[in-house]
Structures are given as C-alpha cells and as structure tokens.
Motif scaffolding. Structure first.
Motif, mmCIF file in Angstrom:
data_model
loop_
_atom_site.group_PDB
_atom_site.id
_atom_site.type_symbol
_atom_site.label_atom_id
_atom_site.label_comp_id
_atom_site.label_asym_id
_atom_site.label_seq_id
_atom_site.Cartn_x
_atom_site.Cartn_y
_atom_site.Cartn_z
ATOM 1 N N ASP A 1 0.808 -1.215 0.000
ATOM 2 C CA ASP A 1 0.000 0.000 0.000
ATOM 3 C C ASP A 1 0.842 1.267 0.000
ATOM 4 O OD1 ASP A 1 1.079 -0.345 2.485
ATOM 5 O OD2 ASP A 1 -0.752 0.097 3.605
ATOM 6 N N ALA A 2 2.100 1.144 -0.414
ATOM 7 C CA ALA A 2 3.006 2.294 -0.382
ATOM 8 C C ALA A 2 2.611 3.334 -1.420
ATOM 9 C CB ALA A 2 4.429 1.836 -0.635
ATOM 10 N N PRO A 3 2.729 4.617 -1.108
ATOM 11 C CA PRO A 3 2.459 5.663 -2.092
ATOM 12 C C PRO A 3 3.500 5.638 -3.203
ATOM 13 C CG PRO A 3 3.432 6.598 -0.116
ATOM 14 C CD PRO A 3 3.127 5.169 0.199
ATOM 15 N N ALA A 4 3.160 6.226 -4.325
ATOM 16 C CA ALA A 4 4.083 6.266 -5.461
ATOM 17 C C ALA A 4 5.265 7.176 -5.151
ATOM 18 C CB ALA A 4 3.349 6.769 -6.694
ATOM 19 N N GLY A 5 6.375 6.940 -5.843
ATOM 20 C CA GLY A 5 7.531 7.793 -5.697
ATOM 21 C C GLY A 5 8.417 7.421 -4.531
ATOM 22 N N PRO A 6 9.442 8.222 -4.273
ATOM 23 C CA PRO A 6 10.423 7.896 -3.229
ATOM 24 C C PRO A 6 9.845 7.873 -1.823
ATOM 25 C CG PRO A 6 10.768 10.129 -4.076
ATOM 26 C CD PRO A 6 9.793 9.462 -4.998
ATOM 27 N N LYS A 7 8.731 8.572 -1.564
ATOM 28 C CA LYS A 7 8.142 8.557 -0.230
ATOM 29 C C LYS A 7 7.537 7.197 0.120
ATOM 30 C CE LYS A 7 7.172 13.503 0.152
ATOM 31 N NZ LYS A 7 6.129 14.530 0.386
ATOM 32 N N GLY A 8 7.357 6.348 -0.888
ATOM 33 C CA GLY A 8 6.797 5.028 -0.623
ATOM 34 C C GLY A 8 7.835 3.958 -0.353
ATOM 35 N N ILE A 9 9.101 4.342 -0.252
ATOM 36 C CA ILE A 9 10.172 3.370 -0.057
ATOM 37 C C ILE A 9 10.382 3.082 1.430
ATOM 38 C CG2 ILE A 9 12.643 2.933 -0.374
ATOM 39 C CD1 ILE A 9 12.551 4.692 -2.846
ATOM 40 N N SER A 10 10.544 1.814 1.759
ATOM 41 C CA SER A 10 10.905 1.390 3.109
ATOM 42 C C SER A 10 12.239 0.650 3.052
ATOM 43 C CB SER A 10 9.821 0.479 3.703
ATOM 44 O OG SER A 10 8.603 1.175 3.853
ATOM 45 N N LEU A 11 12.841 0.439 4.208
ATOM 46 C CA LEU A 11 14.142 -0.210 4.278
ATOM 47 C C LEU A 11 14.025 -1.479 5.112
ATOM 48 C CD1 LEU A 11 17.085 0.311 3.371
ATOM 49 C CD2 LEU A 11 17.482 1.418 5.572
ATOM 50 N N PHE A 12 14.513 -2.586 4.575
ATOM 51 C CA PHE A 12 14.377 -3.887 5.221
ATOM 52 C C PHE A 12 15.742 -4.534 5.442
ATOM 53 C CE2 PHE A 12 10.481 -2.904 3.087
ATOM 54 C CZ PHE A 12 9.500 -3.301 3.978
ATOM 55 N N LEU A 13 15.880 -5.166 6.599
ATOM 56 C CA LEU A 13 17.105 -5.877 6.927
ATOM 57 C C LEU A 13 16.984 -7.309 6.417
ATOM 58 C CD1 LEU A 13 18.974 -5.687 10.319
ATOM 59 C CD2 LEU A 13 18.694 -7.851 9.120
ATOM 60 N N VAL A 14 17.859 -7.671 5.477
ATOM 61 C CA VAL A 14 17.810 -8.995 4.846
ATOM 62 C C VAL A 14 19.195 -9.640 4.948
ATOM 63 C CG1 VAL A 14 17.281 -10.284 2.760
ATOM 64 C CG2 VAL A 14 16.078 -8.136 3.220
ATOM 65 N N PRO A 15 19.422 -10.508 5.918
ATOM 66 C CA PRO A 15 20.737 -11.150 6.038
ATOM 67 C C PRO A 15 20.953 -12.201 4.951
ATOM 68 C CG PRO A 15 19.241 -12.001 7.699
ATOM 69 C CD PRO A 15 18.500 -10.926 6.973
ATOM 70 N N LYS A 16 22.199 -12.363 4.546
ATOM 71 C CA LYS A 16 22.538 -13.426 3.601
ATOM 72 C C LYS A 16 22.152 -14.775 4.206
ATOM 73 C CE LYS A 16 26.537 -15.638 1.398
ATOM 74 N NZ LYS A 16 28.002 -15.566 1.176
ATOM 75 N N PHE A 17 22.515 -14.978 5.466
ATOM 76 C CA PHE A 17 22.123 -16.169 6.209
ATOM 77 C C PHE A 17 21.216 -15.725 7.356
ATOM 78 C CE2 PHE A 17 26.409 -17.365 4.619
ATOM 79 C CZ PHE A 17 26.005 -18.361 3.745
ATOM 80 N N MET A 18 20.060 -16.347 7.494
ATOM 81 C CA MET A 18 19.151 -15.992 8.569
ATOM 82 C C MET A 18 19.789 -16.237 9.924
ATOM 83 S SD MET A 18 16.579 -14.749 7.017
ATOM 84 C CE MET A 18 15.392 -14.653 8.346
ATOM 85 N N VAL A 19 19.462 -15.390 10.875
ATOM 86 C CA VAL A 19 20.049 -15.470 12.214
ATOM 87 C C VAL A 19 19.015 -15.998 13.197
ATOM 88 C CG1 VAL A 19 21.137 -14.151 14.061
ATOM 89 C CG2 VAL A 19 21.577 -13.538 11.679
ATOM 90 N N ASP A 20 19.402 -17.063 13.915
ATOM 91 C CA ASP A 20 18.494 -17.651 14.897
ATOM 92 C C ASP A 20 18.465 -16.817 16.174
ATOM 93 O OD1 ASP A 20 17.802 -19.744 13.239
ATOM 94 O OD2 ASP A 20 19.452 -21.002 13.939
ATOM 95 N N ALA A 21 17.530 -17.146 17.055
ATOM 96 C CA ALA A 21 17.371 -16.391 18.295
ATOM 97 C C ALA A 21 18.622 -16.432 19.162
ATOM 98 C CB ALA A 21 16.175 -16.937 19.070
ATOM 99 N N ASP A 22 19.399 -17.527 19.062
ATOM 100 C CA ASP A 22 20.615 -17.632 19.872
ATOM 101 C C ASP A 22 21.830 -16.982 19.214
ATOM 102 O OD1 ASP A 22 21.116 -19.346 17.819
ATOM 103 O OD2 ASP A 22 21.495 -21.111 19.077
ATOM 104 N N GLY A 23 21.600 -16.322 18.075
ATOM 105 C CA GLY A 23 22.692 -15.630 17.392
ATOM 106 C C GLY A 23 23.415 -16.454 16.361
ATOM 107 N N SER A 24 23.118 -17.738 16.268
ATOM 108 C CA SER A 24 23.791 -18.597 15.291
ATOM 109 C C SER A 24 23.201 -18.372 13.897
ATOM 110 C CB SER A 24 23.636 -20.063 15.686
ATOM 111 O OG SER A 24 22.264 -20.431 15.706
#
Length: 243
Positions: free
Chosen positions: A220-243
């Motif tokens: 539902d993001a508005p058009a243009g640069p105001k509709g951009i969000s930033l997401f953290l995407v690790p190469k390898f997913m991190v478990d709750a214990d940090g592994s």
C-alpha cells in the motif's frame, strides 16, 4: 608494491590547532567520558600502522587481480581476507560505533581520519568497512532494540559485514520507481522479492554473514520515493541464539 604513510602530522594539526577538538569534547557530555587526546593519538598511530603495513601493500595487486565469481560465490583478491581479519580484530570496523553494542564510540571527527587512511591505502578494500559502517548507522538510528542487539555487535566486530541494496536494472538514478516489494507475513516478518544490481560488498568471502539493507515498497506504499521502506535482509538468517 604500493607505499602509504598516513599524514598523521596534518591530521593532528587539523584536529588540535584548527578545530581545537579537545575543547569541544570536554563540553559535550556524550563524549567527555569516551574520548580524550591520549586515546585519539593512540587510535591515529595504530590506524596508520595497520593501513600502511597490512592494507596498502595489497592495493595494486588487488586492483590488477580483481574479484572472482565462481559457482554463485565471490572471492576477493589475494590477501584481502587476511587483511580484513586483522582490521576487524583491531576494532576498526566499529571505531565510530555505539559502545552499547561493542563499538568504540569515537566521534566522526576521529572516525573520519581512520576512513581517510583506509581509503587512501586501498579504496577497493575500504569499501567493505565503509558499507558496513553505513549499514550500522542506519540500524542503530532506525531499527528496533531487538534488531540492534542481534546484529550490531557482530557487525561492529567485523564478523558480519553490511551492504545497501538500492539500484535496480530499470531504476538507476530514480529510486522512486523501484519494483522490489515487501509483503507482510503473519509472524511479523516480510517476504521481499525483486532484483538489485551494482551492490557494493553484496557478496564476498571476508565475513561469516552479510547484512543487506534493502530498499523495497509495501503493497500500500504511495508512489515515488516517499513510498520506499528499508528492510534488513541477512545473507544467512540469524536464529534467536545468534547462530
């Protein structure tokens, strides 16, 4: 072999004589307990040694060799992994990082001198800690406490690296028209899909994990640069214990 000697005399002159930086540190409560003239002098001296002895000698050969792509993986030039380990073990990746998560807590006036040394010694090497530092700044400023605790310590320590995933094949200078999308999931995460190109430090063999900060748009993001969000995407997913 490239030779580099950090301009420590010039750096001291700018910090101490031009900016009279110690006077400013003394009146700023946030810095008064973490930085002083002796600490800064030690940082500059050691950074000069690391950049001249471990990084600069690799510069020409690394530029001539380049990175290698094979079987979906990127390997950096000879000597880069060892030099990065030395750099990370010295705490240099987190020199300006938040002390609450393991950073040195040095002000930009100091970390900028270290950045100048690294980039002067080898800009191709310097891009890796540079992108990590930028990702750390974004996480520390905008992420939840949970994400900060999970990611910043290893990023400051140089165990993990960071990148910024902005450019797309059809959207080089106009980020407002990116197509990468992020769909909310029932568990509070997001399913991110799209294509990014020209990602500095997007893949390499220097660290155990790479934490990508990805520009994408919600449904539902508005058009243009105001509709951009930033997401953290690790190469390898991190478990709750940090592994």
């Amino acid at each position: 072999m490239a030779e580099y000697q950090a301009p420590l005399r010039d750096m001291r002159f700018v910090l101490n004589e031009v900016f009279e930086i110690a006077r400013l540190w003394a009146i700023l409560p946030a810095l008064a307990e973490t930085v002083d003239a002796e600490t800064v002098e030690a940082i500059l001296e050691e950074a000069g040694k690391v950049t001249s002895k471990s990084i600069a000698p690799l510069s020409r050969a690394a530029d001539e060799e380049g990175c290698h792509w094979a079987d979906g993986a990127v390997s950096t030039p000879a000597g880069f992994p060892q030099a990065y380990q030395t750099y990370a073990e010295g705490g240099w990746v987190g020199v300006g990082g938040d002390p609450a998560y393991g950073g040195m807590g040095m002000p930009k006036a100091v970390s900028a001198q270290v950045e100048e040394m690294v980039n002067s010694a080898s800009l191709s090497f310097g891009l890796y800690p540079m992108l990590t530092a930028g990702a750390c700044l974004s996480i520390n400023a905008h992420a939840s406490d949970e994400l900060k605790a999970a990611y910043l310590p290893n990023m400051y320590a140089g165990v993990w690296a960071g990148s910024m995933c902005l450019t797309e094949p059809h959207a080089g200078t106009d980020l407002g028209i990116i197509r990468t999308k992020a769909e909310p999931q029932a568990d509070g995460s997001y399913k991110v899909s799209g294509t990014k190109i020209f990602i500095t430090g997007g893949e390499h063999d220097l660290t155990e994990n790479i934490i990508h900060l990805v520009l994408a748009k919600l449904p539902d993001a508005p058009a243009g640069p105001k509709g951009i969000s930033l997401f953290l995407v690790p190469k390898f997913m991190v478990d709750a214990d940090g592994s």
